[in-house]
Design a protein around this motif. Structure first.
Motif, PDB file in Angstrom:
ATOM      1  N   ASN A   1     -13.192   9.584  -2.551  1.00 21.98           N
ATOM      2  CA  ASN A   1     -12.519  10.905  -2.642  1.00 21.98           C
ATOM      3  C   ASN A   1     -10.585  11.457  -3.045  1.00 21.98           C
ATOM      4  OD1 ASN A   1     -11.914   9.475   0.140  1.00 21.98           O
ATOM      5  ND2 ASN A   1     -13.648  10.638   1.018  1.00 21.98           N
ATOM      6  N   ASN A   2     -10.091  10.300  -2.949  1.00 27.98           N
ATOM      7  CA  ASN A   2      -9.081   9.876  -3.620  1.00 27.98           C
ATOM      8  C   ASN A   2      -8.506  10.407  -4.841  1.00 27.98           C
ATOM      9  OD1 ASN A   2      -8.740   7.585  -1.754  1.00 27.98           O
ATOM     10  ND2 ASN A   2      -7.975   6.741  -2.844  1.00 27.98           N
ATOM     11  N   LEU A   3      -7.685  10.611  -4.672  1.00 25.77           N
ATOM     12  CA  LEU A   3      -6.478  11.804  -5.701  1.00 25.77           C
ATOM     13  C   LEU A   3      -5.071  10.876  -6.519  1.00 25.77           C
ATOM     14  CD1 LEU A   3      -6.915  14.012  -7.514  1.00 25.77           C
ATOM     15  CD2 LEU A   3      -5.917  15.738  -5.653  1.00 25.77           C
ATOM     16  N   LEU A   4      -5.048  10.891  -7.136  1.00 26.11           N
ATOM     17  CA  LEU A   4      -3.636  10.468  -7.851  1.00 26.11           C
ATOM     18  C   LEU A   4      -3.147  11.333  -8.828  1.00 26.11           C
ATOM     19  CD1 LEU A   4      -2.371   7.479  -6.863  1.00 26.11           C
ATOM     20  CD2 LEU A   4      -3.500   6.591  -9.349  1.00 26.11           C
ATOM     21  N   ILE A   5      -1.697  11.430  -8.082  1.00 23.52           N
ATOM     22  CA  ILE A   5      -1.082  12.674  -9.218  1.00 23.52           C
ATOM     23  C   ILE A   5       0.123  11.976  -9.724  1.00 23.52           C
ATOM     24  CG2 ILE A   5      -0.043  14.786  -9.303  1.00 23.52           C
ATOM     25  CD1 ILE A   5      -2.058  15.716  -7.303  1.00 23.52           C
ATOM     26  N   GLY A   6       0.717  11.894 -10.993  1.00 18.85           N
ATOM     27  CA  GLY A   6       2.373  11.480 -11.413  1.00 18.85           C
ATOM     28  C   GLY A   6       2.785  12.334 -12.061  1.00 18.85           C
ATOM     29  N   VAL A   7       3.691  11.889 -12.306  1.00 17.51           N
ATOM     30  CA  VAL A   7       5.140  13.101 -12.970  1.00 17.51           C
ATOM     31  C   VAL A   7       5.819  12.150 -13.199  1.00 17.51           C
ATOM     32  CG1 VAL A   7       5.960  14.930 -13.024  1.00 17.51           C
ATOM     33  CG2 VAL A   7       3.931  15.164 -11.213  1.00 17.51           C
ATOM     34  N   PRO A   8       5.857  12.185 -14.629  1.00 17.54           N
ATOM     35  CA  PRO A   8       6.883  11.363 -15.310  1.00 17.54           C
ATOM     36  C   PRO A   8       8.306  11.683 -14.991  1.00 17.54           C
ATOM     37  CG  PRO A   8       6.308  12.651 -17.094  1.00 17.54           C
ATOM     38  CD  PRO A   8       5.132  12.477 -15.879  1.00 17.54           C
ATOM     39  N   SER A   9       9.064  11.015 -14.607  1.00 17.17           N
ATOM     40  CA  SER A   9      10.776  11.392 -14.243  1.00 17.17           C
ATOM     41  C   SER A   9      11.607  12.128 -15.584  1.00 17.17           C
ATOM     42  CB  SER A   9      11.241  10.329 -13.872  1.00 17.17           C
ATOM     43  OG  SER A   9      10.881  10.042 -12.485  1.00 17.17           O
TER      44      SER A   9
ATOM     45  N   ILE B   1      -5.879   0.702  -1.532  1.00 18.18           N
ATOM     46  CA  ILE B   1      -5.408  -0.527  -2.179  1.00 18.18           C
ATOM     47  C   ILE B   1      -5.297  -0.587  -2.967  1.00 18.18           C
ATOM     48  CG2 ILE B   1      -5.240  -2.812  -2.298  1.00 18.18           C
ATOM     49  CD1 ILE B   1      -6.272  -2.840   0.565  1.00 18.18           C
ATOM     50  N   ILE B   2      -6.528  -0.241  -3.786  1.00 15.54           N
ATOM     51  CA  ILE B   2      -6.762  -0.063  -5.296  1.00 15.54           C
ATOM     52  C   ILE B   2      -5.853   0.665  -5.999  1.00 15.54           C
ATOM     53  CG2 ILE B   2      -8.458   0.045  -7.461  1.00 15.54           C
ATOM     54  CD1 ILE B   2      -8.933  -3.176  -5.253  1.00 15.54           C
ATOM     55  N   ASP B   3      -6.476   1.753  -5.639  1.00 16.40           N
ATOM     56  CA  ASP B   3      -5.585   2.937  -6.162  1.00 16.40           C
ATOM     57  C   ASP B   3      -3.716   2.493  -5.571  1.00 16.40           C
ATOM     58  OD1 ASP B   3      -7.092   4.413  -7.509  1.00 16.40           O
ATOM     59  OD2 ASP B   3      -7.902   4.899  -5.484  1.00 16.40           O
ATOM     60  N   SER B   4      -3.645   1.847  -4.570  1.00 13.44           N
ATOM     61  CA  SER B   4      -2.002   1.577  -4.567  1.00 13.44           C
ATOM     62  C   SER B   4      -1.658   0.809  -5.366  1.00 13.44           C
ATOM     63  CB  SER B   4      -1.672   1.277  -3.631  1.00 13.44           C
ATOM     64  OG  SER B   4      -1.994   1.878  -2.563  1.00 13.44           O
ATOM     65  N   ASP B   5      -2.235  -0.226  -6.434  1.00 16.68           N
ATOM     66  CA  ASP B   5      -2.014  -0.904  -7.545  1.00 16.68           C
ATOM     67  C   ASP B   5      -1.563   0.200  -8.700  1.00 16.68           C
ATOM     68  OD1 ASP B   5      -1.259  -3.485  -8.634  1.00 16.68           O
ATOM     69  OD2 ASP B   5      -3.761  -2.758  -9.826  1.00 16.68           O
ATOM     70  N   ARG B   6      -2.825   1.204  -8.912  1.00 17.06           N
ATOM     71  CA  ARG B   6      -2.216   1.694  -9.634  1.00 17.06           C
ATOM     72  C   ARG B   6      -1.223   2.878  -9.972  1.00 17.06           C
ATOM     73  NH1 ARG B   6      -8.995   3.194  -9.384  1.00 17.06           N
ATOM     74  NH2 ARG B   6      -9.269   2.068 -10.819  1.00 17.06           N
ATOM     75  N   GLY B   7      -0.902   2.964  -8.561  1.00 20.25           N
ATOM     76  CA  GLY B   7       0.210   4.354  -8.182  1.00 20.25           C
ATOM     77  C   GLY B   7       1.440   3.336  -8.626  1.00 20.25           C
ATOM     78  N   HIS B   8       1.700   1.536  -8.126  1.00 20.17           N
ATOM     79  CA  HIS B   8       2.701   1.053  -8.340  1.00 20.17           C
ATOM     80  C   HIS B   8       2.237   1.036 -10.098  1.00 20.17           C
ATOM     81  CE1 HIS B   8       4.380  -0.008  -4.218  1.00 20.17           C
ATOM     82  NE2 HIS B   8       2.748  -0.446  -4.324  1.00 20.17           N
ATOM     83  N   LEU B   9       2.101   1.107 -11.065  1.00 19.66           N
ATOM     84  CA  LEU B   9       2.376   1.201 -11.665  1.00 19.66           C
ATOM     85  C   LEU B   9       2.714   1.972 -12.614  1.00 19.66           C
ATOM     86  CD1 LEU B   9       1.858  -1.190 -15.574  1.00 19.66           C
ATOM     87  CD2 LEU B   9      -0.815   0.538 -14.751  1.00 19.66           C
ATOM     88  N   ALA B  10       1.912   2.760 -12.360  1.00 18.12           N
ATOM     89  CA  ALA B  10       3.269   4.414 -13.079  1.00 18.12           C
ATOM     90  C   ALA B  10       3.993   4.709 -12.028  1.00 18.12           C
ATOM     91  CB  ALA B  10       1.953   5.089 -12.379  1.00 18.12           C
ATOM     92  N   GLN B  11       4.292   3.986 -11.224  1.00 18.14           N
ATOM     93  CA  GLN B  11       6.118   3.768 -10.332  1.00 18.14           C
ATOM     94  C   GLN B  11       6.850   3.029 -11.545  1.00 18.14           C
ATOM     95  OE1 GLN B  11       5.478   2.818  -6.605  1.00 18.14           O
ATOM     96  NE2 GLN B  11       5.439   5.588  -5.494  1.00 18.14           N
TER      97      GLN B  11
ATOM     98  N   GLU C   1       0.557  -1.264   0.486  1.00 17.63           N
ATOM     99  CA  GLU C   1       0.395  -0.142  -0.203  1.00 17.63           C
ATOM    100  C   GLU C   1       0.976   1.139  -0.116  1.00 17.63           C
ATOM    101  OE1 GLU C   1      -3.133   0.413   2.959  1.00 17.63           O
ATOM    102  OE2 GLU C   1      -3.280  -1.519   3.089  1.00 17.63           O
ATOM    103  N   LEU C   2       0.548   2.397  -0.967  1.00 13.79           N
ATOM    104  CA  LEU C   2       1.389   3.618  -0.755  1.00 13.79           C
ATOM    105  C   LEU C   2       0.637   4.324   0.590  1.00 13.79           C
ATOM    106  CD1 LEU C   2       0.988   4.471  -4.713  1.00 13.79           C
ATOM    107  CD2 LEU C   2       2.387   3.603  -3.649  1.00 13.79           C
ATOM    108  N   ASN C   3       1.309   5.071   0.994  1.00  8.66           N
ATOM    109  CA  ASN C   3       0.995   6.196   1.927  1.00  8.66           C
ATOM    110  C   ASN C   3       0.169   7.141   1.216  1.00  8.66           C
ATOM    111  OD1 ASN C   3       3.294   5.290   3.686  1.00  8.66           O
ATOM    112  ND2 ASN C   3       3.892   6.519   3.277  1.00  8.66           N
TER     113      ASN C   3
END
Length: 599
Positions: free
Chosen positions: A591-599, A561-571, A357-359
């Motif tokens: 109310n979850n908010l998932l933000i991703g920025v490519p390195s 948990i589901i959004d952590s899976d999505r976050g790990h995929l992006a990582q 799980e992501l923090n």
């Protein structure tokens, strides 16, 4: 006014000019045939030569007056798979969306065989629902075309394609359409004629052909309904005996035109055995051939070069004996419903490891949008929403808009996926006037409402894309989505990852997650050891987030948990990912908010 169609072809401009023969995919052929039949007013038809390898399912078409252009000459806004329409500031992509657009500019006189509202039928709704939601649209736009391409790609068939059996079953079943009882009563009273022979003998006067505004004559119907039957709402639909003269019932509709080119090819494949294998489909096919208004279409298709396929076996595969109507009562089977049991949820959660799980970080975005300065078209308080939703919607939009502002740069192309009527995208367009905002939505009416609001505001940095997610293939810088339901959030995430674009996502409807031919769950390597059944069980529990409910805390954990899976995929794609929550939490249960920025 810009109103242009772009179709993919596999023949270069030079080769076409010398031979006058064009190789083109099946989707391009279908739109071309609809264009020829409708003869739309002030609409340009462009064939785009692509450098892709000539596919086996391409067909040859002979016509001397077609316009062929190269991809470099296509406007930059055409960022979708063909066929595509560019209509002023709106891009339409997908077979059915483009076909519907052509019908709106038809100049051909109204046919006696059509619904009184034309080829689009009652309330202009024919093939309006996207293929993700409509079994019928999916059959016309995806399934039957896939069947023809499979027939092209094989030298022999050892069994009859299943989709041909599905359509045959559909034509055998009772007609299910709006006002079916009213139509049956009119036939019963003799208001509508029932003789097909009379219909074929009815000539169309020359002056009627040239009069676009003429009042259509009484249609000719064929029905076995007895005149002495007392028809009311208690009468079973199967006893009305309104047969499938055409694909959707007694009227020629756009669906017939979409299906006809594919079936013309299929009939050539099967030869004389088609009628014995599929008597109802053959009757439908002959009905279209005998419809006077389709003769120009038949003449164009008759010039096709059809590849010969050897039929080694006429075995009929087993398939569900239902029609292609979504409302067919035989389609509903309570035994197939998935119920989440408490023991299953506990077991699924016990399989999680500590590092999966992501923090969930605190939301540090300052909510400082002054809504008094936001114009009505971009402001939920302007009457575009019910009063009870205005405050919560404003809070949701503020959270996502501020997240976009934190990662955006001047000149960015920002795509609001599943935009609906544009609440989020229009607000972002107002706050970022130096960026280009694309509102992408597959529901026509929702996008029209957004377009009206943008035009009333005089905004120049917004484009409109009416298409499914998978049809969009353009490059962009930021992808955003507020409450894209179920797998749509994952489709948006995949679009962003493959475009190397930043993303701001607020997912929704976790319980509707399911594996498809494009998506596999779990999404990430970190979650790969979690069985799919347990994963989907957690997704169902994630929807238990109602206010004042004893399972709300666990529901929030399952969402994370589901959004952590999505976050790990992006990582795994090299992204820096932040998982936080909207504030206040009461603005929405999801109310979850998932933000991703490519390195």
């Amino acid at each position: 006014m810009t109103n242009a169609i772009y179709l993919e072809v596999n023949t270069s401009k030079e080769d076409y000019q010398s031979s006058k023969i064009m190789k083109l995919p099946l989707e391009s052929l279908i739109i071309y045939c609809i264009y020829v039949h409708c003869n739309p007013e002030d609409m340009i038809l462009n064939f785009v030569y692509t450098s892709t390898k000539l596919s086996q399912e391409s067909v040859a078409l002979q016509d001397e007056n077609l316009i062929v252009i190269n991809e470099k000459d296509v406007p930059w806004q055409i960022m979708c798979t063909y066929p595509v329409v560019m209509f002023n500031d709106t891009i339409l992509a997908g077979l059915c969306a483009v076909a519907r657009h052509i019908c709106k500019f038809i100049t051909r006189p109204h046919s006696l065989y059509e619904h009184e509202e034309g080829l689009l039928g009652f309330r202009k709704s024919c093939l309006q629902a996207p293929n993700e939601a409509s079994i019928w649209t999916k059959f016309c736009e995806v399934d039957i075309i896939r069947t023809v391409k499979e027939m092209f790609s094989t030298a022999s068939l050892d069994k009859v394609p299943k989709n041909l059996v599905r359509f045959e079953n559909h034509l055998r079943k009772p007609v299910r359409m709006h006002n079916v009882y009213k139509i049956a009563r009119e036939i019963n009273k003799g208001v509508l004629k029932v003789s097909e022979a009379d219909a074929e003998k009815t000539p169309v006067k020359e002056e009627d052909k040239n009069d676009k505004n003429r009042v259509p004559k009484s249609r000719k119907w064929k029905s076995n309904t007895k005149k002495d039957i007392d028809i009311d709402c208690t009468t079973k639909i199967k006893d009305l005996n309104i047969s499938h003269q055409y694909a959707e019932g007694p009227f020629v509709t756009l669906a017939d035109l979409v299906l006809f080119p594919s079936y013309h090819i299929i009939v050539q494949f099967f030869g004389g055995s088609f009628e014995s294998l599929f008597p109802y489909s053959y009757k439908w096919y002959k009905n279209l051939l005998n419809t006077l208004e389709l003769k120009s279409l038949v003449d164009k298709i008759s010039k096709l070069e059809i590849k010969n396929t050897i039929m080694e076996c006429n075995a009929i595969p087993e398939t569900e004996d239902v029609s292609l109507y979504k409302c067919d009562p035989k389609r509903h089977n309570p035994k197939k419903r998935l119920f989440t049991k408490e023991d299953d949820i506990i077991k699924a959660l016990s399989l999680l490891q500590n590092d999966m799980e992501l923090n969930v970080d605190d939301n540090k975005l300052d909510c400082n949008i002054n809504w008094a300065d936001v114009p009505d078209g971009a402001n939920p308080t302007a009457g575009h929403l019910p009063d009870e939703r205005v405050l919560r919607k404003s809070q949701q939009l503020e959270n996502l808009a501020l997240a976009v502002l934190s990662v955006a740069q001047d000149g960015d192309i920002i795509v609001d996926f599943c935009s609906g009527s544009g609440h989020l995208g229009i607000l972002v367009a107002h706050l970022l006037p130096n960026c280009t905002i694309i509102l992408l939505e597959n529901k026509e009416q929702s996008l029209l409402r957004a377009r009206k609001r943008v035009h009333e505001m005089g905004m120049k940095n917004v484009l409109f894309f009416q298409c499914n997610l998978d049809f969009f293939v353009g490059n962009f810088d930021i992808g955003i989505a507020l409450h894209a339901c179920g797998i749509a959030s994952d489709l948006v995430l995949d679009k962003c990852l493959h475009a190397k674009a930043k993303f701001v996502l607020c997912p929704c409807c976790y319980g509707s997650l399911h594996a498809t031919d494009r998506l596999a769950y779990p999404r990430s390597y970190k979650f790969s050891n979690l069985p799919i059944n347990q994963y989907l069980c957690i997704g169902h529990a994630a929807d238990q987030t109602h206010n004042d409910h004893p399972l709300t805390v666990r529901g929030a954990k399952c969402m994370a948990i589901i959004d952590s899976d999505r976050g790990h995929l992006a990582q795994e794609f090299g992204y820096t990912v932040t998982l936080t929550r909207l504030k206040p939490l009461s603005c929405t249960p999801k109310n979850n908010l998932l933000i991703g920025v490519p390195s």
